[in-house]
Design an enzyme around this catalytic site. Sequence first.
Site, PDB file in Angstrom:
ATOM      1  N   GLN B  51       0.814  -1.108   0.103  1.00  0.00           N
ATOM      2  CA  GLN B  51       0.005   0.038   0.018  1.00  0.00           C
ATOM      3  C   GLN B  51       0.895   1.164  -0.012  1.00  0.00           C
ATOM      4  OE1 GLN B  51      -1.730   0.684   3.779  1.00  0.00           O
ATOM      5  NE2 GLN B  51      -3.587   1.795   3.075  1.00  0.00           N
ATOM      6  N   GLY B  52       0.781   1.995  -1.087  1.00  0.00           N
ATOM      7  CA  GLY B  52       1.521   3.277  -0.880  1.00  0.00           C
ATOM      8  C   GLY B  52       0.558   4.507  -0.972  1.00  0.00           C
ATOM      9  N   SER B  54       1.377   6.566   2.506  1.00  0.00           N
ATOM     10  CA  SER B  54       1.758   7.630   3.050  1.00  0.00           C
ATOM     11  C   SER B  54       2.939   8.139   2.375  1.00  0.00           C
ATOM     12  CB  SER B  54       2.372   7.061   4.453  1.00  0.00           C
ATOM     13  OG  SER B  54       1.109   6.421   5.177  1.00  0.00           O
ATOM     14  N   SER B  86       4.640  -1.202   4.163  1.00  0.00           N
ATOM     15  CA  SER B  86       4.830  -2.558   4.505  1.00  0.00           C
ATOM     16  C   SER B  86       4.991  -3.518   3.341  1.00  0.00           C
ATOM     17  CB  SER B  86       3.645  -2.956   5.407  1.00  0.00           C
ATOM     18  OG  SER B  86       3.527  -1.893   6.630  1.00  0.00           O
ATOM     19  N   GLU B 169      -9.365  -1.612   5.775  1.00  0.00           N
ATOM     20  CA  GLU B 169      -7.892  -1.711   6.513  1.00  0.00           C
ATOM     21  C   GLU B 169      -8.441  -1.800   7.914  1.00  0.00           C
ATOM     22  OE1 GLU B 169      -5.137   1.378   6.175  1.00  0.00           O
ATOM     23  OE2 GLU B 169      -3.609   0.289   6.694  1.00  0.00           O
ATOM     24  N   GLU B 287      -5.273   9.156  17.450  1.00  0.00           N
ATOM     25  CA  GLU B 287      -5.993  10.651  17.340  1.00  0.00           C
ATOM     26  C   GLU B 287      -6.792  10.892  16.405  1.00  0.00           C
ATOM     27  OE1 GLU B 287      -2.916   9.927  18.131  1.00  0.00           O
ATOM     28  OE2 GLU B 287      -2.634  10.288  20.039  1.00  0.00           O
TER      29      GLU B 287
HETATM   30  C1  LIG Z   1       4.422  -0.578  11.080  1.00  0.00           C
HETATM   31  C2  LIG Z   1       3.756   0.484  10.276  1.00  0.00           C
HETATM   32  C3  LIG Z   1       3.357   0.013   9.089  1.00  0.00           C
HETATM   33  C4  LIG Z   1       2.927   1.112   8.174  1.00  0.00           C
HETATM   34  N1  LIG Z   1       2.488   0.606   6.869  1.00  0.00           N
HETATM   35  C5  LIG Z   1       2.002   1.390   5.889  1.00  0.00           C
HETATM   36  C6  LIG Z   1       1.738   0.940   4.616  1.00  0.00           C
HETATM   37  O1  LIG Z   1       1.779  -0.420   4.310  1.00  0.00           O
HETATM   38  N2  LIG Z   1       1.502   2.082   3.622  1.00  0.00           N
HETATM   39  C7  LIG Z   1       1.192   3.207   4.088  1.00  0.00           C
HETATM   40  O2  LIG Z   1       0.870   4.098   3.121  1.00  0.00           O
HETATM   41  N3  LIG Z   1       1.432   3.482   5.113  1.00  0.00           N
HETATM   42  C8  LIG Z   1       1.779   2.633   6.099  1.00  0.00           C
HETATM   43  N4  LIG Z   1       2.187   3.303   7.529  1.00  0.00           N
HETATM   44  C9  LIG Z   1       2.125   4.646   7.701  1.00  0.00           C
HETATM   45  C10 LIG Z   1       0.947   5.177   8.724  1.00  0.00           C
HETATM   46  O3  LIG Z   1      -0.412   4.936   8.293  1.00  0.00           O
HETATM   47  C11 LIG Z   1       1.321   6.669   9.107  1.00  0.00           C
HETATM   48  O4  LIG Z   1       2.527   6.240  10.006  1.00  0.00           O
HETATM   49  C12 LIG Z   1       0.233   7.362  10.052  1.00  0.00           C
HETATM   50  O5  LIG Z   1      -0.947   7.431   9.157  1.00  0.00           O
HETATM   51  C13 LIG Z   1       0.778   8.377  10.602  1.00  0.00           C
HETATM   52  O6  LIG Z   1       1.237   9.273   9.877  1.00  0.00           O
HETATM   53  P1  LIG Z   1       2.568  10.030  10.068  1.00  0.00           P
HETATM   54  O7  LIG Z   1       3.610   8.930  10.467  1.00  0.00           O
HETATM   55  O8  LIG Z   1       3.021  10.809   9.101  1.00  0.00           O
HETATM   56  O9  LIG Z   1       2.455  10.729  11.570  1.00  0.00           O
HETATM   57  P2  LIG Z   1       1.674  12.301  11.561  1.00  0.00           P
HETATM   58  O10 LIG Z   1       0.557  12.214  10.696  1.00  0.00           O
HETATM   59  O11 LIG Z   1       2.610  13.222  11.377  1.00  0.00           O
HETATM   60  O12 LIG Z   1       1.289  12.326  13.156  1.00  0.00           O
HETATM   61  C14 LIG Z   1       2.215  12.455  14.228  1.00  0.00           C
HETATM   62  C15 LIG Z   1       1.472  12.754  15.401  1.00  0.00           C
HETATM   63  O13 LIG Z   1       0.274  13.618  15.350  1.00  0.00           O
HETATM   64  C16 LIG Z   1      -0.919  13.334  15.167  1.00  0.00           C
HETATM   65  N5  LIG Z   1      -1.864  14.051  14.685  1.00  0.00           N
HETATM   66  C17 LIG Z   1      -1.710  14.168  13.424  1.00  0.00           C
HETATM   67  N6  LIG Z   1      -2.798  14.913  12.958  1.00  0.00           N
HETATM   68  C18 LIG Z   1      -3.562  15.275  14.112  1.00  0.00           C
HETATM   69  C19 LIG Z   1      -4.849  15.797  14.276  1.00  0.00           C
HETATM   70  N7  LIG Z   1      -5.751  16.406  13.020  1.00  0.00           N
HETATM   71  N8  LIG Z   1      -5.322  15.684  15.398  1.00  0.00           N
HETATM   72  C20 LIG Z   1      -4.764  15.120  16.412  1.00  0.00           C
HETATM   73  N9  LIG Z   1      -3.688  14.524  16.455  1.00  0.00           N
HETATM   74  C21 LIG Z   1      -3.100  14.520  15.222  1.00  0.00           C
HETATM   75  C22 LIG Z   1      -0.901  11.867  15.239  1.00  0.00           C
HETATM   76  O14 LIG Z   1      -1.876  11.155  15.934  1.00  0.00           O
HETATM   77  C23 LIG Z   1       0.435  11.399  15.556  1.00  0.00           C
HETATM   78  O15 LIG Z   1       0.401  11.272  17.040  1.00  0.00           O
HETATM   79  C24 LIG Z   1       2.682   2.541   8.507  1.00  0.00           C
HETATM   80  C25 LIG Z   1       3.101   2.795   9.799  1.00  0.00           C
HETATM   81  C26 LIG Z   1       3.594   1.711  10.672  1.00  0.00           C
HETATM   82  C27 LIG Z   1       4.020   2.609  12.093  1.00  0.00           C
END
Ligand SMILES: Cc1cc2nc3c(=O)[nH]c(=O)nc-3n(C[C@H](O)[C@H](O)[C@H](O)COP(=O)(O)OP(=O)(O)OC[C@H]3O[C@@H](n4cnc5c(N)ncnc54)[C@H](O)[C@@H]3O)c2cc1C
Lengths: 349, 304
Positions: B51-52, B54, B86, B169, B287
């Site tokens: 899944q692409g 993020s 992933s 998902e 969140e």
């Molecule tokens: C093990 C693992 C596997 C993953 N696999 C995939 C995958 O296969 N494909 C894919 O596309 N992605 C994948 N992801 C990515 C995952 O979907 C993102 O990490 C997630 O959506 C959060 O985005 P970010 O890491 O940019 O954090 P951010 O969005 O920057 O968030 C950082 C912090 O800010 C908080 N925050 C952000 N916005 C708000 C708001 N509006 N209100 C309150 N709090 C807020 C968040 O809750 C978090 O605590 C994976 C992540 C992990 C850890």
Amino acid sequence: MDFSFSPEQRELQAQARSFLEARFPLSRLAQLIDSEPGWDPSSWTELAELGWLGVSVPESLGGAGLGFVEEAILLEEFGRCLYPGPYLATVAMALPALDDARLAEVANGKARWSALLGPAPDLVPDLNRVDWVVVASEDQVLAVEATGEMLTSIDPTRPMGRLDQVSGELLGKGQEAVRIGRLMRERLLTALALEAVGGAQRVLELSLEHARSREQFGKPIGIYQAVSHPLVDCYVEIELARSLAYWAAWCIGAGHEDASLAASAAKAAAAGAAVRACERAIQTHGGLGFTWESPLHRYYKRALWIERFGGTSAEHRSRVAETLLQRPPTAAAASASGAAVLPEAGAGG
Amino acid sequence: MLEELARANAPQHIGVIGLGMAGPTIIAHGTEAQKSRYLPSILSAGEIWCQGFSEPGSGSDLASVRTRAELRGDTFVLNGQKVWSSYAQIADWCILLVQSDPGAARYQGLTFLLVDMHSPGIEVRPLRQITGDADFNEIFFTDTEVPKAQVLGGIGQGWAVAMTTLLHERATFGFSLTGALEAALGQLLRLAQDQPAQAARLTDAIGREWIQMQALKLTAHRALAQLAASGRPGPEGSIIKLAWSESNQRVTKLARELLPDPILDDGHWYYLQLRSRANSIEAGTSEILRNIIAERVLGLPRSR
Ligand SMILES: Cc1cc2nc3c(=O)[nH]c(=O)nc-3n(C[C@H](O)[C@H](O)[C@H](O)COP(=O)(O)OP(=O)(O)OC[C@H]3O[C@@H](n4cnc5c(N)ncnc54)[C@H](O)[C@@H]3O)c2cc1C
């Protein structure tokens, strides 16, 4: 997001909701509770006429011949409107101990009952609102006249008293007493869980209405995550507790071996969920939430009472763990009935 | 089936993204040709999906993705970067959310593509996680060509399609992971039976976690009844994912309390405890899930 109740069960739920909302609106509740005798004894006749006192009493004795799942539906609704009256005491607690003649008297509204389970504590809920008390111990079950001293309960809708004496007519002994005692306890714990879920749901709805309409800093307060996220957590907790309460009700209705485990699990989860939903509601309402005018303290006091009565959440959690740890290792985590509940919930009884 | 696999202590199924996300999205939005091309190999796990979604600049705010897809004739040309993807290191296909019209209003310039991971111009770089594993990756696209026929659900319709993926998902997580949680509880109880002295101190916590697991399992079945009735997982799936992630974090921590030497890495629970920290981030952070439940289920005003 409801269990697949049968159409008849859904109808009963809707009927109970609209009757209770009309007869016991929040506006009437306060005046009722704060005046003597603290409840509306004439409502008991209405409950008898609606057939709600004899839901699980056989038809030949004037009841509806249904089961605990239907009683569960009513208990959740009674909890939602905070009905002050000995419904829980009579229907959830005392019924399993009563013989045919006494069951018929419950169904037609002539006799109200409460119960005392086990040696301690010796406090009887609704003692001054009932005629008789089932006193159940390890080896015998008695029908004792409801006379005694009233004490001040933490929940005015659930007065508590201490019996003058505990002698009376024998309702069961030996193995039968054990069976009755166990069933009374399972029904009580599940009923408390259902009342807790019903009340918590109502209080959450009040919080949500307030969070949508009250504005500060030019916006509805529900926009702030410090307000909305804790309400989400309450909602999740209530939904999870409701699943457990329905599971326990189904186990009891079906006479399933998991009933005791399920009842403890449901009681522990629901009482905690209700206490937290009330505390969060008071906070969400600000100063209004701290007033006597607000209905929130009534629900809070009920939730605190539920948390204490029949064993605290912590005691029930430990009981659940001890039961599981005594099982053979491979079967330890799985409940026999957990996954099977849903499709059959509607038909259960 | 995912619940069964998880209960059997199967390692996380590498076909999970195909089965739980790509498959249901293709069923909902695909053409007949797309369905007959992709679904059989998803079911047989003959092809692995990733899944692409993020990107470095777009996590919770998924609608802001910037990976660019420019239509030239019948071909999209991709440039940009995805992250945290992933299984991308072993995937044959990718469900990719791209920006196809930078001038369009928010939500309207996005397109959902089914991309062959063996295409020229794709580079996958594994990223090491706190467990030491490298299961997720960066994906770089440099002038990668994707035929227009690989669009799922129409150009500019990507947001709606991606929402279908996210609903599934979270629902997939709900079912497979309540099963996994039940298996974990079984292991925890066996551990407690082996360590009666520690267990006796912790009955309250052990009872709490079992009750919570049982409640999640029952609630997942209630949500399933809802899915069967409407054909679409409701936002209620978010409840299960939210509560499950916190449960799993507490359970793995509690299990280590029962170990004879919790200061040592036991090679199992310690790994699970570390891995569980991702549970409240992946598939929507806790969140964001609370925002979704507040707005869509409880009808509170929108915070964004
Ligand atoms: C093990 C693992 C596997 C993953 N696999 C995939 C995958 O296969 N494909 C894919 O596309 N992605 C994948 N992801 C990515 C995952 O979907 C993102 O990490 C997630 O959506 C959060 O985005 P970010 O890491 O940019 O954090 P951010 O969005 O920057 O968030 C950082 C912090 O800010 C908080 N925050 C952000 N916005 C708000 C708001 N509006 N209100 C309150 N709090 C807020 C968040 O809750 C978090 O605590 C994976 C992540 C992990 C850890």
